[in-house]
Design a protein around this motif. Structure first.
Motif, PDB file in Angstrom:
ATOM      1  N   ARG A 194       0.840  -1.201   0.000  1.00 48.91           N
ATOM      2  CA  ARG A 194       0.000   0.000   0.000  1.00 48.91           C
ATOM      3  C   ARG A 194       0.869   1.242   0.000  1.00 48.91           C
ATOM      4  O   ARG A 194       0.584   2.229   0.655  1.00 48.91           O
ATOM      5  N   ASP A 207       3.067   4.320  -2.089  1.00 45.30           N
ATOM      6  CA  ASP A 207       2.900   5.187  -3.258  1.00 45.30           C
ATOM      7  C   ASP A 207       4.195   5.159  -4.071  1.00 45.30           C
ATOM      8  O   ASP A 207       5.119   5.920  -3.814  1.00 45.30           O
ATOM      9  N   GLY A 214       4.138   5.613   2.680  1.00 47.80           N
ATOM     10  CA  GLY A 214       3.461   4.374   3.078  1.00 47.80           C
ATOM     11  C   GLY A 214       4.425   3.395   3.705  1.00 47.80           C
ATOM     12  O   GLY A 214       4.011   2.464   4.387  1.00 47.80           O
ATOM     13  N   GLU A 273      -3.268   3.783   8.944  1.00 46.47           N
ATOM     14  CA  GLU A 273      -4.591   3.627   8.336  1.00 46.47           C
ATOM     15  C   GLU A 273      -5.325   2.500   9.037  1.00 46.47           C
ATOM     16  O   GLU A 273      -4.706   1.631   9.660  1.00 46.47           O
ATOM     17  N   LEU A 326      -4.494  -5.373   7.014  1.00 48.45           N
ATOM     18  CA  LEU A 326      -3.498  -4.671   6.198  1.00 48.45           C
ATOM     19  C   LEU A 326      -2.346  -5.598   5.814  1.00 48.45           C
ATOM     20  O   LEU A 326      -1.675  -5.374   4.813  1.00 48.45           O
ATOM     21  N   LEU A 368     -10.013  -5.037   2.473  1.00 48.01           N
ATOM     22  CA  LEU A 368      -9.686  -3.620   2.634  1.00 48.01           C
ATOM     23  C   LEU A 368     -10.691  -2.722   1.909  1.00 48.01           C
ATOM     24  O   LEU A 368     -10.828  -1.541   2.246  1.00 48.01           O
ATOM     25  N   ARG A 400       1.604  -5.337   2.991  1.00 48.39           N
ATOM     26  CA  ARG A 400       1.339  -3.925   3.279  1.00 48.39           C
ATOM     27  C   ARG A 400       2.373  -3.011   2.642  1.00 48.39           C
ATOM     28  O   ARG A 400       2.071  -1.888   2.238  1.00 48.39           O
ATOM     29  N   TYR A 401       3.615  -3.501   2.596  1.00 57.19           N
ATOM     30  CA  TYR A 401       4.699  -2.618   2.139  1.00 57.19           C
ATOM     31  C   TYR A 401       5.338  -3.084   0.826  1.00 57.19           C
ATOM     32  O   TYR A 401       6.209  -2.413   0.304  1.00 57.19           O
TER      33      TYR A 401
END
Lengths: 92, 965
Positions: free
Chosen positions: B31, B33, B52, B173, B179, B191, B288-289
């Protein structure tokens, strides 16, 4: 931080109050009639129970009025609050 | 016993060589950018990441696991988890502002971040923190802690019913565990549901939804403290006027804890190397990353959940060389999924140790009795020993916990009034269960609060999950106890627990303190339950019997700056200034703090030090005229028909006989007979007195009066009002004071006969009411001018102007102290200390013999109060007229100190240079002091014994001739 119910203001933050020691320790009617020992007991001796204790509290950062409370010294929970002129309530 | 190098280990070594050259970022996951690049440095090396990211995910994306070395053993340590439970990955942040010992896993990456590895300890900033911190109160019906599936459903349920809801969550978030996974709800990515729920919450009235907000303390009656991080994630774009962090003080009628769970490690030898990580955290880094935590992974588990990590990492391109399952039987579904991906599953086997230097390079695997040893090369070793519900906030509020044998963890054992627990925090680990329990807990809370639960919408449904195989509760694998780390941050091992148990510790709280396990930044989030399990094993008792250590706030570390908030510097404590403060400043006064007041201490002329200024001011008052700002004196307006009776009961002397128009000095004692406060009392009318207290005693005396009035004498018709700030008070003092007062107040007859000592008069100055009293705190002729604060400066300036021809000299508290000490007027709290009676001060005259009773009277006749050896106030005159005795010095008899203990006779309470006496002098409390008048005693000063003569304390004008001018 507990909420303490002031009999005049309702529930307020604990930090608004200060503690005033054991309740129902009346100023002796005639101090001059007391022996030194009896006077010392009035001055310096207080109960220290584990469990329900009748205490004086003052809503010092609020209405600035005194009241009495029944509080459990082991759990810190307040079981009753009452005005100085009211008798000690009976709690179950 | 055979040792076979696994085929895969050679593969992995090649793989990790190549992977360090490339990145570990996985396309199309996470998640973050990717369109924006953040630059940062770690240990001086420049890297990039994305909005993020956390610092941990960005480091892992660049192949960096190691974050420093351990505090005691200097062993390499690294990122061990994806959030606050990480015991290892502490770093030092240098920019934007230096902060020590922060978790890389919880630092949101911003452009320009500069961080360093930590060698055991961090370093505090040596520059002031310019950020602002503040606090805010919130009140609600329901506080939901945690915006995972259970918390979101609970918040929605309550908010739809119209309850006032606060929802806090510590992540950037909402979504919680969703997540870091691939869960689906209602056939779509979970999500999507999280986003819809968040939007709905935003549209409902009375919902306060705070992300980046960690509830860190849960106290009585629904009081929760939470820390909101407001600017760090914005980097340079952070508005300058926004507080960096905010402490939310939330008072909730009901607190619903949906705080999730922490994965639990299994302890084995050399389990602390960088590259060893909790299994679900690796999954979080991936989903998530968008980061693969390694290329060549081994998974060691005693629970099903870790299989998802193995499968997901394999699908994302990692080589998963083995799942080592401590259980005899692997779950069928997951075994099949592994086989489909070529992942070998080894059951009934354990990771017994690891190899590696700065990073794990191989896992050593064996069966239960150490046989069939195997070495599997890897750069990532994932561990899962099951899950610990995050019961911290429940336990902080005194909720009892129960050990659950099946989970191998502590769960809430009771329902607390006003508190409920839902989801993984309550031991519910499947998504459907969390959703259901979140709704159920919210409905229960609404019922308790008497809020009608109206339109509770349909609950989302999760995809079916494979049946769970029961986890195996496994605390540790046999091996070298000295290398089996229980608390990785504290370098505490199984051997340390064994030593504690060997030393006789039987209580887990003692073991914690002996070993320091659970005392680091993470407060034992991963080590606490494991330590209890291992201790129980060593003691041969059930874990349930041993229990766990008490959970205490804060849940995660909170900076003192945040707790202080705005209450620092000038806002730390109110500063009180008098109505003419600016005049003092302009006159060059040096101020001193008296309680909260700023009082002029002295007014130095050019070139003068305090000593010179005070000698000049004292001489001016004794020889001409001086003026003092005494506005800080406490003033209490006592009104009512019983005011006289009331004051008679509180003062040692009679006040009811005071006539209107006059002033009386009085002393107040505690019931124990010790001096509480002193001051003058004016009778303004039959039913009205104005009580003056000491500056420091104003609040205390008002409280004291109220206490007696309300609790002992509620029948007295008396009302008390503080008027301290309403009146400015200016004593005009000295032989020329009559000329000044007469010049300013021409209508007042200031003659000795018309306006005697201890009388007061009301007058007007250009229409402004002024009250003048003939009281003296110096022994000199003096007029105390009282005026309301609005007109204070004008009156003060008129007095100064009228005094010019007489050389009127403004003087401060230091001169005031010298002048009163020359007359033996005590300062309560300086010459008294709560053990001093009026008689000790030589003031028997102020104690009424006539009144049948007053507060303190009975104590005066106690045997101890009549002891002739009591300490009494006397003056000490050093034989050497220039020696100034330090205040607080002891007074001894002999001219040579005997062997200790040295008999002490008392101590110096006040000590000054006197202009009038042209020498130094002191006041002291000395045993049987009055009997010793004329004797020579000694005061140790440094190495010397200073001989002093004991005298009557009144040193100036003992016959009182000066007070009438």
């Amino acid at each position: 931080m507990q909420l303490i119910r002031c009999p005049w203001c309702g529930p307020r933050e604990e930090t608004e109050f200060h503690y005033g020691g054991q309740a129902h320790v009346a100023y002796p009617a005639d101090p001059a009639a007391l022996s030194d020992t009896e006077w010392a007991h009035y001055l310096f001796f207080r109960d220290n129970p584990k469990g329900i204790f009748a205490e004086r509290w003052c809503h010092s950062a609020g209405c600035r009025r005194w009241f009495n409370a029944l509080r459990d010294t082991a759990t810190y929970r307040f079981h009753a609050v009452y005005r100085p002129d009211e008798p000690r309530p009976v709690i179950p | 016993m055979s040792e076979r190098a696994s085929e895969s280990s050679t593969q992995s070594e090649r793989a990790s060589e190549s992977s360090t050259q490339g990145g570990f970022r996985v396309p199309d996951r996470g998640r973050i950018d990717r369109a924006t690049t953040h630059r940062f440095t770690f240990d001086g090396v420049a890297y990039t990441g994305h909005p993020g990211d956390t610092l941990a995910s960005a480091l892992l994306a660049n192949g960096v696991h190691a974050t420093g070395t351990s505090v005691a053993l200097g062993r390499p340590r690294g990122i061990g988890a994806a959030w606050a439970e990480d015991p290892g990955g502490l770093v030092q942040v240098e920019e934007p502002f230096p902060e020590p010992m922060l978790l890389a896993s919880t630092i949101e990456l911003v452009d320009g971040l500069v961080a360093r590895s930590v060698a055991g300890r961090g370093r505090l900033a040596d520059v002031p923190d310019s950020a602002r911190y503040d606090a805010k109160h919130a009140h609600c019906d329901l506080l939901v802690v945690g915006a995972g599936p259970a918390g979101l459903v609970a918040a929605l349920t309550a908010a739809r019913a119209g309850a006032r809801v606060v929802l806090v969550d510590e992540h950037a978030e909402p979504g919680g565990s969703l997540l870091g996974g691939t869960d689906r709800l209602d056939g779509a990515p979970a999500l999507d549901w999280v986003a819809a729920a968040t939007r709905e919450l935003a549209g409902l009235p009375d919902v306060l939804h705070l992300q980046r907000t960690t509830a860190f303390g849960h106290y009585d009656d629904g009081f929760v403290l939470a820390l909101e991080r407001r600017t760090d994630h914005l980097g340079a774009a952070a508005p300058r006027n926004r507080s960096r962090q905010r402490v939310w003080r939330i008072r909730a009628r009901h607190v619903l804890l949906a705080t999730g769970a922490h994965e639990r490690p299994i302890v084995f030898a050399d389990n602390d190397r960088p590259g060893i990580m909790l299994a679900a955290s690796a999954r979080t880094f991936l989903h998530r990353y968008g980061v693969l935590a390694g290329r060549d992974a081994v998974v060691f588990t005693a629970d099903d959940a870790a299989y998802a990590a193995a499968v997901d990492l394999a699908d994302a391109g990692a080589r998963v060389h083995a799942v080592v399952d401590a259980r005899a039987q692997a779950p069928a579904h997951w075994r099949a999924e592994c086989e489909r991906r070529g992942i070998g599953v080894r059951t009934g086997r354990f990771v017994t140790g690891t190899e590696g230097t700065d990073r794990v390079s191989a896992a050593l695997v064996a069966d239960a009795d150490g046989g069939e040893r195997e070495r599997i090369g890897c750069d990532l070793l994932l561990v899962s020993g099951g899950w610990n519900p995050a019961v911290h906030l429940f336990s902080q509020a005194r909720g009892r916990l129960r050990y659950d044998d099946a989970l191998g963890a502590f769960v809430p054992a009771e329902t607390l009034p006003g508190t409920s627990v839902a989801g993984a925090a309550a031991g519910v680990f499947d998504l459907d269960g969390c959703v259901r329990e979140g709704a159920r807990a919210a409905l229960g809370a609404l019922a308790e609060l008497g809020i009608e639960a109206g339109g509770v919408g349909a609950l989302p449904t999760a995809d079916p999950v494979p049946e769970r195989t029961p986890p195996l509760v496994l605390w540790r694998v046999p091996g070298d106890e000295r290398a089996q780390f229980v608390d990785i941050q504290r370098d505490a091992t199984v051997a340390d627990i064994a030593r504690a148990v060997g030393a006789g510790m039987r209580n887990i709280e003692h073991v914690k303190r002996y070993t320091t396990i659970g005392t680091a930044h993470d407060q034992g989030k991963t080590s606490g339950v494991v330590a209890a399990g291992i201790t129980a094993e060593l003691l041969g008792v059930p874990v349930a019997a041993l229990g766990t250590t008490t959970f205490r706030p804060p849940y995660t570390p909170v900076a003192f700056a945040a707790l202080a908030g705005r209450n620092r510097g000038a806002l730390y404590d109110p500063e009180r200034v008098t109505a003419i403060h600016d005049w003092h400043v302009a006159r060059g006064a040096v101020f001193e703090d008296v309680g909260q007041w700023k009082r002029p201490r002295y007014y130095p002329l050019p070139g003068e030090d305090m000593e010179a200024a005070v000698l000049r001011e004292c001489a001016a008052v004794r020889n001409g005229v001086g003026i003092l700002d005494g506005s800080t004196l406490g003033k209490i307006d006592v009104q009512g028909p019983d005011a006289g009776v009331f004051l008679d009961r509180l003062y040692t002397n009679v006040m009811s006989s005071l006539r209107v128009g006059f002033v009386r000095y009085g002393v107040m004692c505690g019931a124990d007979g010790m001096v509480l406060d002193d001051g003058t009392v004016m009778r303004l009318a039959e039913d009205r007195f104005l009580v003056y207290t000491t500056t420091g005693g104003a609040a205390k005396v008002l409280d004291w009066m109220e206490e007696w009035l309300q609790t002992e004498w509620p029948d007295l018709r008396v009302h008390l009002t503080s008027v301290t700030d309403h009146w400015a008070t200016f004593p005009v003092v000295g032989p020329r004071s009559r000329d000044v007062i007469a010049a300013v107040f021409s209508d007042v007859d200031c003659s000795k006969d018309a306006f005697g000592f201890m009388a007061w008069r009301d007058t007007r100055l250009d229409g402004v009411p002024v009250r003048i009293a003939r009281v003296s705190f110096s022994g000199e002729l003096a007029y105390e001018v009282n005026v309301d604060a609005w007109h204070a400066l004008a009156v003060w300036e008129r007095l100064i102007a009228a005094g010019e021809p007489h050389g009127i000299t403004p003087y401060g508290t230091e001169t005031m102290h010298v002048l009163r000490a020359e007359k033996a007027y005590p300062i309560v709290g300086q010459d008294t200390d709560g053990t001093v009676t009026p008689q000790d001060l030589g003031m028997s005259w102020v104690v009424s013999k006539k009144k049948p009773d007053f507060v303190g009277k009975r104590s005066f006749s106690r045997l101890e109060n009549r002891n002739p050896q009591r300490k009494q106030l006397v003056a000490l005159l050093p034989h050497d007229r220039t020696v100034l005795l330090p205040e607080g010095s002891q007074v001894v008899e002999a001219d040579r100190l005997p062997e200790p203990p040295v008999p002490m006779l008392g101590h110096v309470t006040s000590s000054y240079r006197s202009a009038a006496l042209e020498r130094t002098f002191a006041l002291a409390l000395v045993k049987a002091g009055r009997e010793r008048i004329g004797q020579t005693l000694h005061v140790p000063v440094g190495d010397a014994l200073v001989p002093v003569e004991v005298t009557d304390p009144v040193l100036v004008d003992p016959e009182g001739a000066r007070r009438d001018g």
